[in-house]
Every structure is written in C-alpha cells, then in structure tokens.
Scaffold this motif. Structure first.
Motif, short mmCIF file in Angstrom:
data_model
loop_
_atom_site.label_atom_id
_atom_site.label_comp_id
_atom_site.label_asym_id
_atom_site.label_seq_id
_atom_site.Cartn_x
_atom_site.Cartn_y
_atom_site.Cartn_z
N SER A 1 1.71 34.62 58.71
CA SER A 1 0.32 34.66 58.34
C SER A 1 0.26 35.89 57.15
O SER A 1 0.60 37.10 57.72
CB SER A 1 -0.81 35.12 59.31
OG SER A 1 -1.85 35.55 58.74
N TRP B 1 -12.51 27.78 51.37
CA TRP B 1 -12.25 27.16 52.61
C TRP B 1 -13.39 25.82 52.53
O TRP B 1 -14.39 25.91 52.94
CB TRP B 1 -12.08 27.84 53.84
CG TRP B 1 -11.58 26.93 55.05
CD1 TRP B 1 -12.71 26.14 56.05
CD2 TRP B 1 -10.52 26.49 55.54
NE1 TRP B 1 -11.93 25.92 56.94
CE2 TRP B 1 -10.47 25.87 56.79
CE3 TRP B 1 -9.33 26.94 55.06
CZ2 TRP B 1 -9.43 25.45 57.51
CZ3 TRP B 1 -8.05 26.49 55.97
CH2 TRP B 1 -8.22 25.77 56.80
N VAL C 1 -2.97 24.72 56.22
CA VAL C 1 -3.12 26.15 56.66
C VAL C 1 -1.41 26.84 56.20
O VAL C 1 -1.42 27.84 55.54
CB VAL C 1 -3.07 26.53 58.12
CG1 VAL C 1 -2.78 27.93 58.28
CG2 VAL C 1 -4.50 26.20 58.52
N PRO D 1 -11.78 28.72 59.06
CA PRO D 1 -10.73 29.20 58.38
C PRO D 1 -9.90 30.17 59.54
O PRO D 1 -10.26 30.56 60.46
CB PRO D 1 -11.00 29.87 57.34
CG PRO D 1 -12.55 29.96 57.64
CD PRO D 1 -13.04 29.29 58.62
N PRO D 2 -8.51 30.47 59.14
CA PRO D 2 -7.74 31.25 59.89
C PRO D 2 -8.49 32.80 59.89
O PRO D 2 -9.11 33.15 58.71
CB PRO D 2 -6.20 31.23 59.13
CG PRO D 2 -6.47 30.26 58.44
CD PRO D 2 -7.79 29.71 57.99
N ASP E 1 -7.52 21.99 54.50
CA ASP E 1 -7.13 22.14 56.01
C ASP E 1 -5.46 22.27 56.17
O ASP E 1 -5.04 22.49 57.37
CB ASP E 1 -7.46 20.87 56.80
CG ASP E 1 -7.26 20.96 58.08
OD1 ASP E 1 -7.11 22.24 58.69
OD2 ASP E 1 -7.23 20.17 59.03
#
Length: 570
Positions: A443, A490, A467, A497-498, A465
């Motif tokens: 991340s 997003w 990621v 979202p993350p 979508d």
C-alpha cells in the motif's frame, strides 16, 4: 648365577622395545621444533606488508598491544572539508572497478595508538564499544578485504563517533598520517555526536579533507547530498533493553513526550497541549527524586509517578522527537523500537538514511512553528494508516537502527548503490517490509499531511475497483520529484476505497449510470477540449484510431455490432 629362563625370555625383549618408542617420540619432537623455527624465520625475513596483512579484529589484537605512534607538533593538518564534494569530484570510482558481484571492497586500517609529543592520547576514551562493534561487523561482512590494493573504500580505526572525546587538531593530524589518506580520497568516517558547546555544529569539526562522512546530525546546510550519508544516533538501550514487538493498533495514550532537557519554549507549548487534551497526552521528564546513574536514565516521571523507559513508549500511538542541542537524537531509535510513530520536530534535519528510506511511511514531520497544531494534525490521520506507520516504524528499527552492525552495513550498501547503480536496490527493497502487503503490491497510501514547500503538479487518477493496479500507479507517480498532490477518484459507489488521503463524498454521484452513458457527456467533453484548444492557440491532440482489445471478438453480443467480426479467425 644366571637368571631364570622365564625372566630372561621377557627382560631382553622389553628393553629394545622401549628404546624404539622413545626414539620415535624424540624424532617427532625434534621435527616439530625444527619446523617451528623454519616457519618463524620465514615469517621474519619473508617480504610482506603489515598494512596489507594485519587483521583488524580486536579478538586477535588488543588495543593495548597496538603500536604507539607519536604526532609531532609540526604534523600536517587536513583541510577543513570541501562542501562542494560529490561522488564524481571527490571520489575515485575507478578504484572500485568492475567485479561480478557488484560489491565494493572495504579496507580497515590496523589499530594504532596516537599520542602527542608528551604522550597524551588524541582521545579520552580510546576505542569505544560501539565503534569496535561497527568495525567488527564490517570485517565480518562481504564488503571487507584485508588486501589494501583491492580496496575501494578505506575506514580508519580512529574512533570519531563522539566529538566530545576528541582532541580536534591531534585527531586531524592522525588522519593525515594514514598511509593511504591522499587528502581523504575514498575514506569514510563515522560520527554520531558532532559539534560542541556553545554552537554545536551539525557536522564533525575535525578537518577531514575530502573524506566521506557518515554523520548522525546533519542539517541541510552541512549535508553534501549524494556524497555524505545521514545515519541515526545509536541508542545504547537497543542492546540493553529488549522490547517485544507489539501489534499495531490504538494505545493507552495518543501522544507521548519522553525527552529530557528540551528547550523551555517547547516544554511550555507541550504543557499547554496537555492542558487542552488531558489524558490523551503524557508529558514525561527526568525524575528529580532518583539518584543519578544508569538506573535513573531508564526512568521517566510525571507528577511523582515513575515510568520505565523505553517501555512506556509502547503505550502511545505517537511519540514526540524534538531537536535538542544537536539535531540528531537517540530518542528516535528508541521510539522506532517501541513501534510508536515518531513525530519529528527538527527543522532542517536530514533524517537517517533518507537517501533510500521513505520516512512518510513511518513518521510525521512537522515544522517546529506548528508544534501548537500537532494534536489537530495527528488526529486527521486515519486509524488504518496509523497502524501501517506503527508497523513500518518497528521494521525500520529492526532493519536499519537496531545495532551498530545494521547502521554500518546500511551505510556501505548506500555507497555501494551509488557506485553500481545498475545493481542498486529498488525503492521497494529498501522500504517494503515483508509483512505489509496488499495482495502482491504494498500500500502506497502514505502522503504527507503538510503542504509541500516547493510548487509542483497535481496528479488525478481515476479508478473503479482494481486496487492492485491503483497501488502500482500511485507508487510510480510518487517517485516524480515535482509531484505536489495526488488525487484519486474512486468511482465504485458500492465498495469503500482503501484506507488512506482524506475522503470527499460526492452526494450527486450514483452507481446507476456511468459517466460515458450520459447523453450530454460527449457534448460537454468536446466543448471542454475546444476551450483548451482556443486558449492553447492550436489543437494539440491528434486523431488516432487504435483497437486495444484483441479478444473483443469473443464477447457474446450480436455480430453486426462487432467492428471486426473476423479478427482472430486464423
């Protein structure tokens, strides 16, 4: 009288047997002694160089047994230090040459005891345990060579880690006397505590010509980017206190300050924050009711309550690291070991190993003038990101701060990457701990909370979508030096979202209709492009027709709607 037959038959047989046994023993002993004398003579008279064969390791050679070297008063002194030095001007890369392993070779000078004409040593402490550990680790590594002719980098056995223990002039003279000094070319010095009262310079005051400096307190004024290496100030508690790794997550305190003898203005500001935020902030200081000594150094107090240090650091999400008389503070290492996110307030400080480490992922850097806003700034960070930073902080300590060995070998690896850039470690190898993963991509959602000091561009990334693809794109874009901000749009309204950058909900957006299905979309887009073209003065876009998906012919819809129905038929 003759002896009996029984005795005479055994006696004569034993005597010759014992003589033969002794003869073999004496012959063997004589041979060993002779070989020893021959070997000693060969060692004494065979041509060899102490410089190229002497073993540095203290296990084999005591400091007290090292040869004594007197420094005449008239001994030359190196130049102060060239601030314009860079790898291409003050470092001879041709010494390193090409080798299949793409690894520099490092030579450590033999131990010597330098004294002045009166017999006074150049250092009050001699060789410290920390410097001994550092040189021992290097001598045990793949970088080390005992052949001075193969060396690319030279490290003196003169300990300059702590400037407080040095006689500046005499130390400089000792460096100049090294046989391969050559104005400090390709020499590396390690220093963690630079400067002295009253001004506390941020770099070693010992004149050192062109030598590289691995320093623990660089500022932007003294750091020669791409030449020097900024290293951490080692904390002796790393070896003496074991802190078990703690799982990331909320802690008892939100902010903790544990440094002693900080400036009274900073102390006053922290006390004001404490009054405003109550139990969320723990403000510790030196324990006045304890006797001075090693035990008191591991204690902190607040209103008569005693806390164990550094164990108390594990009870907070964020830990303040303020500048002291020196920019570099050992408290940073303690905080990282505890898995507490350091909040660094030290303007112009060059963070350790910042040439390769991404400190945005493990710390929060706040200008000193914004200390009063610290609580608000930290509260704006999402919980998920705080957990990632806690994990990253602990990993930074384990990989790069935990020992003198880690500090020394990391320094050499950074220099190695400069000399062999085609074989250098990647950003991911330096910064990605093996446990912090999102699918197969780490991340990258660790953007600074403070506006950048220099202007730059804003990157807008649209996604739905995917990621993993998003993280890859962000990771690559973030490497651009002129990036000021990154905005992710997003578009998936059915999935969050993350965790990461602040989020802004679009109340008008729905998941029913896509943007391209809106009848006015093409008209608005054309008007927008025409507006840009009129401002620009010409149409910079070119008309290009290109089919990007080679397997669209397999899609299940009427043939008459397919532009290329025969593609792939071969």
């Amino acid at each position: 009288m003759y002896p009996s037959g029984k005795y005479s038959s055994r006696g004569p047989a034993l005597i010759p047997r014992m003589k033969t046994k002794h003869r073999i023993y004496y012959i063997t002993l004589f041979s060993v002694v002779l070989l020893g004398l021959i070997a000693t003579g060969m060692f004494q008279f065979w041509p060899h160089s102490i410089e190229s064969t002497a073993d540095w390791t203290l296990d084999k050679r005591s400091v007290h047994d090292a040869p004594l070297v007197r420094l005449p008063v008239s001994s030359p002194i190196p130049e102060r230090g060239d601030l314009s030095c860079r790898m291409h001007t003050c470092f001879d890369v041709y010494r390193c040459g090409y080798n299949p392993k793409n690894r520099i070779k490092v030579y450590i000078y033999p131990l010597q005891r330098f004294v002045d004409d009166l017999g006074v040593p150049i250092s009050s402490t001699g060789l410290s345990r920390e410097y001994n550990d550092l040189l021992s680790a290097i001598s045990d590594s793949d970088f080390y060579t005992d052949d001075v002719t193969r060396a690319c980098l030279f490290i003196p056995s003169i300990d300059v880690l702590n400037q407080n223990s040095l006689r500046i002039r005499e130390t400089a003279q000792a460096l100049a006397m090294l046989p391969r000094w050559d104005k400090g070319m390709n020499h590396l010095l390690f220093n963690m505590l630079p400067g002295g009262p009253p001004d506390y310079n941020t770099a070693l005051d010992v004149p050192r010509d062109r030598a590289l400096l691995a320093g623990g307190g660089f500022s932007t004024w003294t750091y020669r980017q791409g030449y020097d290496v900024s290293i951490p100030v080692y904390s002796p508690l790393s070896a003496d206190v074991e802190l078990p790794e703690r799982q990331p997550g909320p802690r008892r305190y939100f902010i903790l300050s544990s440094q002693t003898a900080i400036h009274r203005e900073y102390r006053a500001e922290l006390e004001r924050l404490k009054e405003e935020n109550g139990e969320a902030l723990l403000l510790l200081d030196k324990c006045s009711n304890l006797s001075q000594g090693a035990a008191s150094a591991r204690k902190r107090c607040y209103k008569g309550q005693v806390y164990d240090y550094p164990q108390i650091l594990q009870e907070s999400s964020f830990c303040v690291v303020l500048r002291g008389a020196r920019l570099g503070q050992a408290a940073l290492s303690d905080v990282l070991q505890a898995g507490c996110v350091p909040v660094i307030l030290a303007d112009s400080y060059i963070l350790p190993f910042s040439e390769v480490l991404d400190w945005k992922r493990a710390s929060v850097v706040i200008p000193e003038e914004k200390l009063s806003e610290m609580y608000t700034i930290l509260k704006s960070i999402p919980h998920r990101q705080v957990e990632e930073m806690q994990r990253q902080a602990r990993w930074f300590w384990e990989a790069y701060f935990s020992s003198m060995k880690a500090i020394g070998l990391t320094t050499l690896q950074i220099i190695n990457d400069r000399i062999y850039p085609y074989a250098a470690r990647t950003y991911e190898q330096w910064n990605n701990p093996p446990v912090v993963k999102w699918s197969s991509v780490n991340s990258p959602l660790f953007l600074p909370l403070i506006p950048p000091r220099a202007p730059g561009f804003t990157a807008v990334v649209l996604t739905y979508d995917r990621v993993e693809s998003l993280f890859r794109v962000i990771t690559e874009i973030s490497k651009v030096p002129s990036l000021a901000k990154l905005l992710v749009v997003w578009n998936n309204q059915n999935k969050s979202p993350p965790e990461g950058e602040k989020k802004f909900k679009c109340p008008e957006c729905t998941a029913i209709d896509g943007l391209s299905l809106d009848q006015t979309h093409m008209v608005e887009r054309s008007e927008c492009i025409n507006k840009f073209a009129s401002v620009f003065g010409t149409m910079p876009l070119k008309v290009v027709e290109h089919r990007a998906d080679p397997v669209l012919y397999k899609d299940d819809f009427p043939e008459k709607l397919k532009s290329f129905p025969n593609i792939g038929s071969l």
